[in-house]
Design an enzyme around this catalytic site. Structure first.
Site, short mmCIF file in Angstrom:
data_model
loop_
_atom_site.label_atom_id
_atom_site.label_comp_id
_atom_site.label_asym_id
_atom_site.label_seq_id
_atom_site.Cartn_x
_atom_site.Cartn_y
_atom_site.Cartn_z
N ASP A 57 3.77 -1.22 -1.14
CA ASP A 57 2.81 -1.20 -0.03
C ASP A 57 1.80 -0.07 -0.14
OD1 ASP A 57 4.40 -3.26 1.01
OD2 ASP A 57 5.63 -1.86 2.15
N GLU A 230 -0.47 -10.55 6.90
CA GLU A 230 -0.04 -9.21 7.30
C GLU A 230 -0.77 -8.18 6.46
OE1 GLU A 230 4.14 -9.49 6.63
OE2 GLU A 230 3.94 -9.65 4.45
#
Length: 554
Positions: A57, A230
């Site tokens: 991430d 997302e």
């Protein structure tokens, strides 16, 4: 009542003073993957991934000529590793954004709980860095600083921001916005349907104002019922605002998609012909060399010269969709055409060797093949080491080694064990240590642990079995099974023991030595239980030095 309290404190102090200790004289690690066994010109070429192993991430920003990058840390402490670079390729870890328990409460959280998808942004208007993220056990919050090298503020929670994956955007006029993933207004129509929300942010008041606005529902190509939009990031580039998001889940169908608009509130136009602008989901040879999968969760940054790059996560499976190294951080240039960006052309594999001029190579242990040995000669731990959840004072450093004080906690429990962890960064690797330890019962053990989560792990160390000193190797895949036991004679039991793990993709070999040559304890043990596909969760396998007084197997 006071006498009972005093007695409890006295007993706790006595237990702490009598806790068995394990002395580790060193830890060495070496990686030797064929992917990185290539000669490259490091002044103009680089390896992908740029951060190998459990660095998922990624989010990036730039101030002047310096780039800053952060990654998810889940339930490890300290949280959110932060790196700096001058060339986007050669990175140095600056520290951690969340280095105090007050910033990062992790009590009783799952290994893959804690911190999800941190996003770092620099606000040029007030010369302030912001890092916003989700703590699964506490909610969405942000911290800020004028100088990332000097520490970050206490957390400022955002109760009006639900869901996960919040990200800041600061416009040229200083206005602030937050975008995040959340349940669609009125509820989802199908499983996996999510929306991207927009919130107005009061920069002076450090708070959200007004109600959220649903700016994108479902995702790209909505007729196909896309799932899990997302990881949103909002940018202003040229005459458009761009909204870039991950889509398709974090597995093999992972991707990155993009939209644009004349204003943050929308309406948003989809890059219909170009989405996804990054993926490895289709059109590729499954037997291709240096295979990379699951690419997505990207962030964009521009250079001072006006070129654009993307950082993103992806995975390196050793077979099928199995990988023990977790989600790495990758870098690719971004191309623009007709006002739309593309990170990677359709049906193109992510290359291992990439070109970039003007690199400033340095030695590090972040990518490529490397080795290091930590002899714990300092009075502080190296920055590579992590704790699980919020640690207590369970270790000491005397300049000659590391002492772990065994706690009545084992790695199958949602507590903070007496253990320090480093990342497994290669498929082919060797990890080695030496430990001096005298167990007094079968509940006491010290040595290695290989951790994926509470139910999927290995424990390899010295203990007592039937009252006799022994080395044991256990493997957990929901159920715990003892793979091997080696009893030690009186001379062997009195000496420090060396332990070594040799990983070769899916299968690991385990060795020990009590002063002579290495002796094989177990060969070809199936370590697929350390893969995300088998265990679930979001981390990569972590190698721990470990001591416990609550070893569950007797």
């Amino acid at each position: 009542m006071k006498h009972v309290l005093f007695l409890s404190i006295l007993m706790a102090a006595n237990m702490a003073s009598t806790a068995q200790t394990a002395q580790f004289s060193y830890f060495s690690y070496g990686g030797d993957d064929t992917r990185f066994d290539k000669e490259i010109d490091r002044s103009r070429q680089y390896f992908n991934p740029i951060l190998a192993g459990f660095y998922p991430d990624p989010s990036i920003c730039r101030k002047g000529d310096t780039y800053y990058l952060v990654n998810s840390s889940f339930s490890f402490f300290p949280g959110v590793p932060i790196f700096t670079s001058k060339d986007l390729v050669n990175w140095t870890q600056l520290g951690h954004v969340l280095d105090r328990k007050s910033q990062l409460p992790l009590d009783r959280q799952n290994v893959s709980g804690g911190i999800f998808a941190p996003a770092i942004t620099y606000n040029e208007k007030n010369k302030t860095f912001y890092m916003i993220t989700t703590n699964v056990g506490a909610g969405n919050f942000f911290v800020k600083t004028k100088d990332p090298a000097k520490g970050w503020s206490e957390p400022i929670y955002l109760p009006k921001v639900g869901g996960i994956d919040p990200s800041f955007f600061f416009d040229k006029d200083g206005r602030g916005y937050i975008v995040n993933n959340d349940e669609p207004i009125g509820g989802h129509v199908y499983e996996g349907e999510r929306s991207i929300m927009l919130h107005y942010f009061d920069v002076e008041g450090d708070s959200v104002v007004g109600d959220q606005i649903e700016i994108v529902r479902s995702g790209s190509h909505v007729q196909k019922h896309p799932i899990w939009i997302e990881g949103p990031h909002l940018y202003r580039i040229g005459k458009y605002y761009y909204l870039m998001c991950a889509e398709g889940g974090t597995g093999a169908w992972h991707s990155e998609v993009i939209f644009r608009s004349k204003k943050p509130e929308g309406p948003w136009e989809e890059f219909t012909e170009g989405n996804p602008i990054l993926t490895q989901r289709t059109g590729l040879d499954p037997q291709r060399p240096d295979i990379v999968t699951s690419a997505g969760h990207a962030d964009l940054v521009s250079t001072p010269e006006g070129d654009w790059y993307a950082v993103f996560l992806a995975c390196r499976p050793y077979e099928d969709d199995f990988y023990n190294t977790g989600r790495d951080t990758y870098l690719l240039p971004v191309s623009w055409e007709n006002g739309w960006p593309t990170i990677l052309e359709k049906d193109k594999a992510i290359p291992t060797v990439n070109e970039k001029e003007g690199l400033q190579p340095k030695e590090n242990c972040l990518t490529g093949n490397f080795e290091y040995c930590d002899r714990f000669a300092s009075d502080t731990l190296d920055i590579r080491w992590m704790f699980l959840r919020n640690p207590s004072d369970f270790y000491t450093l005397d300049g000659k080694g590391l002492t772990l004080h065994a706690k009545p906690v084992n790695i199958s429990q949602k507590e903070s064990p007496s253990a320090i962890f480093a990342r497994q960064q290669h498929h082919t690797f060797t990890a080695e240590t030496e430990v001096a330890f005298t167990p007094r019962s079968s509940k006491e053990l010290a040595g290695f642990t290989l951790l994926q989560n509470e139910e999927y792990n290995f424990v390899f160390g010295k203990t007592l079995v039937g009252g006799k000193p022994a080395l044991t190797l256990t493997r957990s895949e929901k159920e715990t099974v003892r793979i091997s036991t080696v009893f030690l004679d009186e001379k062997e039991a009195a000496a420090p023991v060396k332990l070594k793990i040799c990983g070769k993709g899916r299968y690991y070999d385990f060795y020990y030595s009590t002063g002579g040559d290495w002796t094989l304890m177990a060969r070809g043990v199936d370590a697929i239980n350390l893969s995300t596909n088998r265990s679930g969760g979001f981390i990569g396998a972590c190698i721990g030095l470990y001591a416990t007084s609550d070893n569950p197997l007797k």
